[in-house]
Design a protein around this motif. Structure first.
Motif, PDB file in Angstrom:
ATOM      1  N   ASP A  92       0.770  -1.127  -0.154  1.00  0.00           N
ATOM      2  CA  ASP A  92       0.123  -0.096  -0.062  1.00  0.00           C
ATOM      3  C   ASP A  92       0.900   1.265  -0.114  1.00  0.00           C
ATOM      4  O   ASP A  92       0.535   2.281  -0.426  1.00  0.00           O
ATOM      5  N   TYR A  93       2.294   1.216   0.501  1.00  0.00           N
ATOM      6  CA  TYR A  93       3.118   1.925   0.668  1.00  0.00           C
ATOM      7  C   TYR A  93       4.421   1.779   0.437  1.00  0.00           C
ATOM      8  O   TYR A  93       4.771   0.707   0.571  1.00  0.00           O
ATOM      9  N   ILE A  94       5.007   2.382  -0.732  1.00  0.00           N
ATOM     10  CA  ILE A  94       6.557   2.216  -0.889  1.00  0.00           C
ATOM     11  C   ILE A  94       7.335   3.225  -0.144  1.00  0.00           C
ATOM     12  O   ILE A  94       7.390   4.460  -0.730  1.00  0.00           O
ATOM     13  N   TYR A  95       8.179   2.705   0.554  1.00  0.00           N
ATOM     14  CA  TYR A  95       9.469   3.553   1.122  1.00  0.00           C
ATOM     15  C   TYR A  95      10.582   3.477   0.068  1.00  0.00           C
ATOM     16  O   TYR A  95      11.098   2.430   0.095  1.00  0.00           O
ATOM     17  N   ILE A  96      11.137   4.857  -0.162  1.00  0.00           N
ATOM     18  CA  ILE A  96      12.161   4.775  -0.905  1.00  0.00           C
ATOM     19  C   ILE A  96      13.428   5.169  -0.018  1.00  0.00           C
ATOM     20  O   ILE A  96      13.392   6.255   0.563  1.00  0.00           O
ATOM     21  N   HIS A  97      14.684   4.214   0.457  1.00  0.00           N
ATOM     22  CA  HIS A  97      15.492   4.594   1.287  1.00  0.00           C
ATOM     23  C   HIS A  97      16.703   4.943   0.308  1.00  0.00           C
ATOM     24  O   HIS A  97      16.543   5.398  -0.743  1.00  0.00           O
ATOM     25  N   TRP A  98      17.851   4.402   0.738  1.00  0.00           N
ATOM     26  CA  TRP A  98      19.144   4.806  -0.045  1.00  0.00           C
ATOM     27  C   TRP A  98      18.836   3.748  -1.011  1.00  0.00           C
ATOM     28  O   TRP A  98      19.433   2.407  -0.874  1.00  0.00           O
ATOM     29  N   VAL A  99      18.779   3.963  -2.431  1.00  0.00           N
ATOM     30  CA  VAL A  99      18.715   3.171  -3.479  1.00  0.00           C
ATOM     31  C   VAL A  99      19.468   3.214  -4.519  1.00  0.00           C
ATOM     32  O   VAL A  99      19.359   2.860  -5.902  1.00  0.00           O
ATOM     33  N   LEU A 100      20.557   4.039  -4.310  1.00  0.00           N
ATOM     34  CA  LEU A 100      21.521   4.419  -5.666  1.00  0.00           C
ATOM     35  C   LEU A 100      22.539   3.219  -5.593  1.00  0.00           C
ATOM     36  O   LEU A 100      22.215   2.232  -5.378  1.00  0.00           O
ATOM     37  N   GLY A 101      23.565   3.752  -6.536  1.00  0.00           N
ATOM     38  CA  GLY A 101      24.666   2.667  -6.511  1.00  0.00           C
ATOM     39  C   GLY A 101      24.201   1.526  -7.637  1.00  0.00           C
ATOM     40  O   GLY A 101      24.840   0.606  -7.645  1.00  0.00           O
ATOM     41  N   GLY A 102      23.422   1.795  -8.648  1.00  0.00           N
ATOM     42  CA  GLY A 102      22.977   1.022  -9.384  1.00  0.00           C
ATOM     43  C   GLY A 102      21.496   0.122  -8.798  1.00  0.00           C
ATOM     44  O   GLY A 102      21.089  -0.955  -9.953  1.00  0.00           O
ATOM     45  N   PHE A 103      21.308   0.379  -7.889  1.00  0.00           N
ATOM     46  CA  PHE A 103      19.966  -0.731  -7.463  1.00  0.00           C
ATOM     47  C   PHE A 103      18.823   0.131  -8.294  1.00  0.00           C
ATOM     48  O   PHE A 103      18.270  -0.658  -8.918  1.00  0.00           O
ATOM     49  N   LEU A 104      18.443   1.236  -8.073  1.00  0.00           N
ATOM     50  CA  LEU A 104      17.289   1.648  -8.698  1.00  0.00           C
ATOM     51  C   LEU A 104      18.093   3.232  -9.342  1.00  0.00           C
ATOM     52  O   LEU A 104      18.691   4.090  -8.840  1.00  0.00           O
ATOM     53  N   SER A 105      17.344   3.624 -10.441  1.00  0.00           N
ATOM     54  CA  SER A 105      17.595   4.765 -11.164  1.00  0.00           C
ATOM     55  C   SER A 105      16.204   5.974 -11.252  1.00  0.00           C
ATOM     56  O   SER A 105      15.344   5.300 -10.772  1.00  0.00           O
ATOM     57  N   VAL A 106      16.517   7.088 -11.634  1.00  0.00           N
ATOM     58  CA  VAL A 106      15.337   8.046 -11.519  1.00  0.00           C
ATOM     59  C   VAL A 106      14.380   7.165 -12.637  1.00  0.00           C
ATOM     60  O   VAL A 106      13.123   7.414 -12.385  1.00  0.00           O
ATOM     61  N   ALA A 157       6.554   5.225  -9.661  1.00  0.00           N
ATOM     62  CA  ALA A 157       5.291   6.154  -9.338  1.00  0.00           C
ATOM     63  C   ALA A 157       4.305   6.091 -10.293  1.00  0.00           C
ATOM     64  O   ALA A 157       3.163   6.519  -9.890  1.00  0.00           O
ATOM     65  N   ASN A 158       4.447   5.407 -11.537  1.00  0.00           N
ATOM     66  CA  ASN A 158       3.433   5.136 -12.204  1.00  0.00           C
ATOM     67  C   ASN A 158       2.399   4.042 -11.892  1.00  0.00           C
ATOM     68  O   ASN A 158       1.440   4.176 -12.255  1.00  0.00           O
ATOM     69  N   LEU A 159       2.831   3.377 -10.774  1.00  0.00           N
ATOM     70  CA  LEU A 159       1.785   2.533 -10.039  1.00  0.00           C
ATOM     71  C   LEU A 159       0.731   3.343  -9.380  1.00  0.00           C
ATOM     72  O   LEU A 159      -0.361   2.591  -9.093  1.00  0.00           O
ATOM     73  N   GLY A 160       0.950   4.328  -9.219  1.00  0.00           N
ATOM     74  CA  GLY A 160      -0.222   5.117  -8.266  1.00  0.00           C
ATOM     75  C   GLY A 160      -0.076   5.194  -6.989  1.00  0.00           C
ATOM     76  O   GLY A 160      -0.844   5.870  -6.101  1.00  0.00           O
ATOM     77  N   LYS A 161       0.805   4.302  -6.452  1.00  0.00           N
ATOM     78  CA  LYS A 161       0.847   4.171  -4.934  1.00  0.00           C
ATOM     79  C   LYS A 161       1.665   5.326  -4.416  1.00  0.00           C
ATOM     80  O   LYS A 161       2.810   5.773  -5.151  1.00  0.00           O
ATOM     81  N   PRO A 162       1.688   5.769  -3.088  1.00  0.00           N
ATOM     82  CA  PRO A 162       2.290   6.676  -2.419  1.00  0.00           C
ATOM     83  C   PRO A 162       3.815   6.198  -2.539  1.00  0.00           C
ATOM     84  O   PRO A 162       4.118   4.997  -2.033  1.00  0.00           O
ATOM     85  N   LEU A 163       4.825   7.164  -2.874  1.00  0.00           N
ATOM     86  CA  LEU A 163       6.198   6.898  -2.911  1.00  0.00           C
ATOM     87  C   LEU A 163       6.870   7.846  -1.911  1.00  0.00           C
ATOM     88  O   LEU A 163       6.562   8.854  -1.857  1.00  0.00           O
ATOM     89  N   ILE A 164       7.358   7.234  -0.592  1.00  0.00           N
ATOM     90  CA  ILE A 164       7.594   7.967   0.422  1.00  0.00           C
ATOM     91  C   ILE A 164       9.033   7.822   0.641  1.00  0.00           C
ATOM     92  O   ILE A 164       9.787   6.846   0.671  1.00  0.00           O
ATOM     93  N   MET A 165       9.653   8.915   0.282  1.00  0.00           N
ATOM     94  CA  MET A 165      11.238   9.145  -0.325  1.00  0.00           C
ATOM     95  C   MET A 165      12.029   9.645   1.022  1.00  0.00           C
ATOM     96  O   MET A 165      11.554  10.709   1.409  1.00  0.00           O
ATOM     97  N   VAL A 166      12.738   8.861   1.488  1.00  0.00           N
ATOM     98  CA  VAL A 166      13.186   9.047   3.101  1.00  0.00           C
ATOM     99  C   VAL A 166      14.813   9.557   2.652  1.00  0.00           C
ATOM    100  O   VAL A 166      15.399   8.607   1.841  1.00  0.00           O
ATOM    101  N   ILE A 187       4.231  11.607  -4.656  1.00  0.00           N
ATOM    102  CA  ILE A 187       5.582  11.513  -4.028  1.00  0.00           C
ATOM    103  C   ILE A 187       5.496  12.290  -2.802  1.00  0.00           C
ATOM    104  O   ILE A 187       5.339  13.449  -2.532  1.00  0.00           O
ATOM    105  N   TYR A 188       5.955  11.698  -1.406  1.00  0.00           N
ATOM    106  CA  TYR A 188       6.149  12.462  -0.416  1.00  0.00           C
ATOM    107  C   TYR A 188       7.670  12.183   0.049  1.00  0.00           C
ATOM    108  O   TYR A 188       8.278  11.053   0.193  1.00  0.00           O
ATOM    109  N   LEU A 189       7.917  13.412   0.795  1.00  0.00           N
ATOM    110  CA  LEU A 189       9.488  13.269   1.289  1.00  0.00           C
ATOM    111  C   LEU A 189       9.458  13.372   2.898  1.00  0.00           C
ATOM    112  O   LEU A 189       8.700  13.949   3.234  1.00  0.00           O
TER     113      LEU A 189
END
Length: 417
Positions: free
Chosen positions: A106-120, A127-136, A192-194
């Motif tokens: 229901d909620y997707i928390y984005i923590h430190w996802v760099l270094g080749g795990f996730l890109s923009v 985000a296209n899924l329409g679910k809340p993206l909580i970017m920590v 997107i929520y920060l």
């Protein structure tokens, strides 16, 4: 405080580059949410946590993508300045939008996802899924064209380009392009929520052009206060065979040449302290990945090196054995080590920078030294030792209060829907 009541939609997935059983803020938030009735899971690129079905990793394909991304980044940033820290590019990343944990969340928390795990681009698909993206925001990367900390550079407050970290002469360089990519991503999505752990980064996010139109919440990282707590200091010192010292100073060091960690200022402060407290027998406890020999040659006191700590029980023992913990960070968000030390009743000396003033109440649970002032840092160590100062975690770091703030975040999101 009463137990936090989770909302009807309470399935959470945390996305984090790596999961480890020690000192991992994502795992601690995950555990805290589980404890309060949330249905929480963690998805990492890789994980040192074994046998826990709630903590999963991507496997070989994700690691291959990460390896290719790192090689591309190393080539593009090969000429970058070594004194300004990390610059991270998201050329490639895994698409986890169809992963079962993500699909069910229901909620997707984005923590430190760099270094080749996730890109923009990966974040865009989520985000296209329409679910809340909580970017920590664990550093400044969400606000900049690529640097983790900008130090004196304020280009991110207008538009990144001609990046001093990259020693770039082109306005339209990779920092400019990545800034533009992030701007399009933020403008495209209203889900997107920060979350900022510190008031320092919270205020930056409210004013930075990339994020100023996004909802921003200030919520500290939780700590396991059932594990990190004071016990008999004499016993802790005896276990580490350091009971014969008048004072024990502790610090963590992974890379002594890191532009973030301020080792040069601490070294000078320790030499100043040796002259001031020459009649006292002082020992230094060090944990982390830094070279034992490099540090031993520079520390003017007896030192004991604990190496990289893989469990929180040993870390707790170290904090309890110390009379003061020192954190000479020159750029930091909300250092976990300082919070852990305070939980154990050990005062902390740190510079007035980043989120450190959120944790240290000057003269009461530690000492806030003037930025890059080694003499004042030395004065702070002496103040804590000679006054028998005790560390104390401030009320806003109580786990129940932190969980209540996450619950308020969920309520805000659901009200917006």
């Amino acid at each position: 405080m009463d137990k936090v009541i989770p909302p009807n939609k309470n399935k959470v997935v945390h996305l984090q580059f790596g999961s480890s059983p020690s000192g991992n803020y994502t795992i601690r938030l995950h555990d805290a949410l589980l404890e309060h009735g949330f249905d929480s899971f963690v998805l990492s690129l890789n994980s040192d946590v074994k046998g826990n079905p709630r903590i999963q990793n991507l496997g070989k394909k994700g690691l291959l993508i990460r390896k290719i991304n790192q090689r591309l980044q190393d080539y593009v940033t090969r000429k970058k300045s070594k004194i300004h820290g990390a610059f991270t590019l998201s050329f490639m990343g895994s698409d986890v939008s169809s992963h079962p944990l993500v699909k069910e969340a229901d909620y997707i928390y984005i923590h430190w996802v760099l270094g080749g795990f996730l890109s923009v681009k990966s974040l865009d698909k989520l985000a296209n899924l329409g679910k809340p993206l909580i970017m920590v925001m664990h550093d400044m990367w969400s606000l900049t064209g690529g640097c983790s900390y900008s130090f004196d550079c304020e280009k991110f407050l207008t538009h990144c380009g001609k990046c001093p970290l990259l020693i770039s002469r082109k306005e339209n360089d990779v920092s400019y392009k990545q800034f533009e990519e992030k701007k399009k991503f933020y403008r495209k999505h209203d889900n997107i929520y920060l979350v900022s752990p510190s008031s320092w980064l919270f205020n930056l996010a409210k004013s930075a052009p990339l994020t100023q139109n996004k909802p921003v919440f200030q919520i500290p990282n939780p700590i396991d206060d059932t594990l990190f707590k004071p016990f008999d200091k004499h016993v802790a010192k005896k276990i580490l065979n350091m009971e014969n010292y008048d004072h024990i100073i502790c610090f963590g060091a992974n890379f002594i040449n890191s532009p973030y960690k301020g080792w040069g200022y601490l070294k000078e402060a320790l030499h100043n302290l040796r002259d001031k407290l020459s009649e006292k027998k002082i020992g230094v406890l060090v944990f982390g990945n830094a070279s034992r020999q490099d540090l031993a040659n520079e520390i003017p006191f007896d030192s004991k090196f604990m190496g990289f700590i893989r469990d929180d029980y040993t870390t707790n023992l170290i904090y309890n054995a110390a009379d003061v913990f020192v954190a000479p960070s020159l750029a930091d968000n909300l250092p976990t080590t300082i919070i852990e030390s305070m939980c154990c009743g050990t005062p902390v000396v740190g510079f007035k920078t980043g989120g450190i003033p959120d944790i240290i109440e000057h003269g009461r649970n530690g000492y806030l030294a003037d930025y890059k002032d080694a003499a004042d840092f030395s004065k702070g160590i002496e103040y804590c030792l000679t006054n028998g100062l005790k560390g104390r975690l401030l009320p806003q770091f109580d786990k129940a209060i932190i969980l209540e703030k996450h619950n308020d975040l969920f309520s805000f999101i659901n009200h917006q829907a």
